[in-house]
Design a protein around this motif. Structure first.
Motif, PDB file in Angstrom:
ATOM      1  N   MET A   1       0.822  -1.193   0.000  1.00 32.71           N
ATOM      2  CA  MET A   1       0.000   0.000   0.000  1.00 32.71           C
ATOM      3  C   MET A   1       0.872   1.265   0.000  1.00 32.71           C
ATOM      4  SD  MET A   1      -3.065   1.034   0.067  1.00 32.71           S
ATOM      5  CE  MET A   1      -4.080   2.362   0.534  1.00 32.71           C
ATOM      6  N   TYR A   2       1.926   1.238   0.819  1.00 34.47           N
ATOM      7  CA  TYR A   2       2.817   2.397   0.924  1.00 34.47           C
ATOM      8  C   TYR A   2       3.434   2.725  -0.432  1.00 34.47           C
ATOM      9  CZ  TYR A   2       6.860   5.201   2.194  1.00 34.47           C
ATOM     10  OH  TYR A   2       7.791   6.204   2.262  1.00 34.47           O
ATOM     11  N   TYR A   3       3.908   1.691  -1.138  1.00 41.15           N
ATOM     12  CA  TYR A   3       4.570   1.934  -2.417  1.00 41.15           C
ATOM     13  C   TYR A   3       3.595   2.368  -3.511  1.00 41.15           C
ATOM     14  CZ  TYR A   3       8.691   0.232  -0.140  1.00 41.15           C
ATOM     15  OH  TYR A   3       9.741   0.109   0.720  1.00 41.15           O
ATOM     16  N   THR A   4       2.346   1.971  -3.389  1.00 40.10           N
ATOM     17  CA  THR A   4       1.325   2.445  -4.328  1.00 40.10           C
ATOM     18  C   THR A   4       1.094   3.944  -4.131  1.00 40.10           C
ATOM     19  OG1 THR A   4       0.257   0.289  -4.210  1.00 40.10           O
ATOM     20  CG2 THR A   4      -1.034   2.099  -5.118  1.00 40.10           C
ATOM     21  N   VAL A   5       0.975   4.367  -2.884  1.00 35.81           N
ATOM     22  CA  VAL A   5       0.781   5.792  -2.588  1.00 35.81           C
ATOM     23  C   VAL A   5       2.025   6.585  -2.987  1.00 35.81           C
ATOM     24  CG1 VAL A   5       0.349   7.474  -0.746  1.00 35.81           C
ATOM     25  CG2 VAL A   5      -0.882   5.316  -0.768  1.00 35.81           C
ATOM     26  N   LEU A   6       3.211   6.013  -2.753  1.00 36.95           N
ATOM     27  CA  LEU A   6       4.458   6.678  -3.143  1.00 36.95           C
ATOM     28  C   LEU A   6       4.537   6.859  -4.656  1.00 36.95           C
ATOM     29  CD1 LEU A   6       7.202   7.804  -2.224  1.00 36.95           C
ATOM     30  CD2 LEU A   6       8.117   5.490  -2.450  1.00 36.95           C
ATOM     31  N   THR A   7       4.112   5.842  -5.397  1.00 38.62           N
ATOM     32  CA  THR A   7       4.098   5.936  -6.862  1.00 38.62           C
ATOM     33  C   THR A   7       3.097   6.985  -7.330  1.00 38.62           C
ATOM     34  OG1 THR A   7       4.706   3.601  -6.990  1.00 38.62           O
ATOM     35  CG2 THR A   7       3.811   4.603  -8.976  1.00 38.62           C
ATOM     36  N   SER A  10       4.500  10.344  -6.730  1.00 45.79           N
ATOM     37  CA  SER A  10       5.545  10.673  -7.705  1.00 45.79           C
ATOM     38  C   SER A  10       4.960  11.071  -9.057  1.00 45.79           C
ATOM     39  CB  SER A  10       6.487   9.485  -7.894  1.00 45.79           C
ATOM     40  OG  SER A  10       7.180   9.225  -6.715  1.00 45.79           O
ATOM     41  N   TYR A  11       3.892  10.399  -9.482  1.00 50.05           N
ATOM     42  CA  TYR A  11       3.308  10.714 -10.787  1.00 50.05           C
ATOM     43  C   TYR A  11       2.470  11.989 -10.763  1.00 50.05           C
ATOM     44  CZ  TYR A  11       4.847   6.327 -12.829  1.00 50.05           C
ATOM     45  OH  TYR A  11       5.605   5.309 -13.317  1.00 50.05           O
ATOM     46  N   ILE A  12       1.775  12.231  -9.694  1.00 50.52           N
ATOM     47  CA  ILE A  12       0.916  13.416  -9.628  1.00 50.52           C
ATOM     48  C   ILE A  12       1.743  14.700  -9.615  1.00 50.52           C
ATOM     49  CG2 ILE A  12      -0.745  14.626  -8.131  1.00 50.52           C
ATOM     50  CD1 ILE A  12      -2.064  11.974  -7.635  1.00 50.52           C
ATOM     51  N   ARG A  13       2.996  14.610  -9.175  1.00 52.13           N
ATOM     52  CA  ARG A  13       3.835  15.815  -9.194  1.00 52.13           C
ATOM     53  C   ARG A  13       3.980  16.373 -10.598  1.00 52.13           C
ATOM     54  NH1 ARG A  13      10.019  13.765  -8.314  1.00 52.13           N
ATOM     55  NH2 ARG A  13       9.858  12.148  -9.857  1.00 52.13           N
ATOM     56  N   TRP A  14       3.978  15.475 -11.623  1.00 46.63           N
ATOM     57  CA  TRP A  14       4.117  15.947 -12.998  1.00 46.63           C
ATOM     58  C   TRP A  14       2.884  16.728 -13.438  1.00 46.63           C
ATOM     59  CZ3 TRP A  14       8.811  16.175 -14.356  1.00 46.63           C
ATOM     60  CH2 TRP A  14       9.718  15.229 -13.908  1.00 46.63           C
ATOM     61  N   PHE A  15       1.711  16.272 -13.031  1.00 48.90           N
ATOM     62  CA  PHE A  15       0.491  17.018 -13.347  1.00 48.90           C
ATOM     63  C   PHE A  15       0.493  18.372 -12.649  1.00 48.90           C
ATOM     64  CE2 PHE A  15      -1.054  12.633 -14.051  1.00 48.90           C
ATOM     65  CZ  PHE A  15      -1.456  12.778 -15.354  1.00 48.90           C
ATOM     66  N   ILE A  54      -4.348  17.184  -3.642  1.00 48.67           N
ATOM     67  CA  ILE A  54      -4.206  15.728  -3.706  1.00 48.67           C
ATOM     68  C   ILE A  54      -2.776  15.340  -3.342  1.00 48.67           C
ATOM     69  CG2 ILE A  54      -4.084  13.760  -5.283  1.00 48.67           C
ATOM     70  CD1 ILE A  54      -6.524  14.812  -6.675  1.00 48.67           C
ATOM     71  N   GLN A  55      -1.817  16.065  -3.902  1.00 49.37           N
ATOM     72  CA  GLN A  55      -0.408  15.802  -3.625  1.00 49.37           C
ATOM     73  C   GLN A  55      -0.104  15.985  -2.139  1.00 49.37           C
ATOM     74  OE1 GLN A  55       1.420  14.349  -5.560  1.00 49.37           O
ATOM     75  NE2 GLN A  55       3.498  15.106  -5.649  1.00 49.37           N
ATOM     76  N   LEU A  56      -0.663  17.009  -1.558  1.00 49.33           N
ATOM     77  CA  LEU A  56      -0.451  17.268  -0.132  1.00 49.33           C
ATOM     78  C   LEU A  56      -1.071  16.161   0.719  1.00 49.33           C
ATOM     79  CD1 LEU A  56       0.671  19.348   1.910  1.00 49.33           C
ATOM     80  CD2 LEU A  56      -1.599  20.379   1.920  1.00 49.33           C
ATOM     81  N   SER A  57      -2.252  15.709   0.365  1.00 45.75           N
ATOM     82  CA  SER A  57      -2.903  14.629   1.116  1.00 45.75           C
ATOM     83  C   SER A  57      -2.112  13.330   1.030  1.00 45.75           C
ATOM     84  CB  SER A  57      -4.312  14.385   0.588  1.00 45.75           C
ATOM     85  OG  SER A  57      -5.085  15.548   0.711  1.00 45.75           O
TER      86      SER A  57
END
Length: 148
Positions: A1-7, A10-15, A54-57
């Motif tokens: 679960m942790y690595y899914t949220v981490l991924t 990481s991807y939402i930062r680009w948006f 979303i990124q902050l959450s």
């Protein structure tokens, strides 16, 4: 679960970066060519705020369950000397939180502003400041902090 949220984090930062850059460019274009603050600017500002929150959450969730942060709080006076642990436990969360706080503050300020030129000017300045803060605080792939 942790690595899914981490991924996801990481991807939402680009948006988020994309919408900050778009907002900056659109408002700079409006200032240069004396255009009005329009619906596209409003939508880009909305999407920037949406992705920022979303990124902050996701970041708060990662902070609570991160092994690096947990390791930092076991012995903070010793761990603060280690740059990678200090970056993920203090520098990255505080800088990012401050950048998103500024983004929200300036977005609230432009809602109250009547003059289109001032709206564009505030957005150009705020997006530039937020972009700089986020670029400083993001653990880029070429950074020594990403070895985790």
């Amino acid at each position: 679960m942790y690595y899914t949220v981490l991924t996801l984090h990481s991807y939402i930062r680009w948006f988020l970066l994309l919408f900050i850059i778009l907002g900056f460019c659109f408002c700079l274009y409006n200032i240069i060519f004396y255009k009005k603050y329009n619906i596209y600017n409003k939508q880009i500002t909305y999407m920037t705020t949406f992705f920022a929150h979303i990124q902050l959450s996701l970041g708060f969730g990662l902070y609570l369950f991160s092994d690096i942060v947990r390791q930092f709080y076991t012995n903070p006076f010793e761990m603060i000397k280690l740059s990678e642990i200090r970056f993920f436990a203090i520098e990255h969360p505080l800088t990012t939180f401050f950048a998103i706080l500024l983004l929200s503050f300036f977005n609230n300020k432009i809602k109250k502003e009547k003059c289109n030129f001032k709206k564009n000017k505030v957005l150009v300045i705020s997006n530039a400041i937020v972009l700089i803060l986020l670029c400083i605080s993001i653990p880029w792939g070429f950074s020594s902090y990403v070895s985790r």
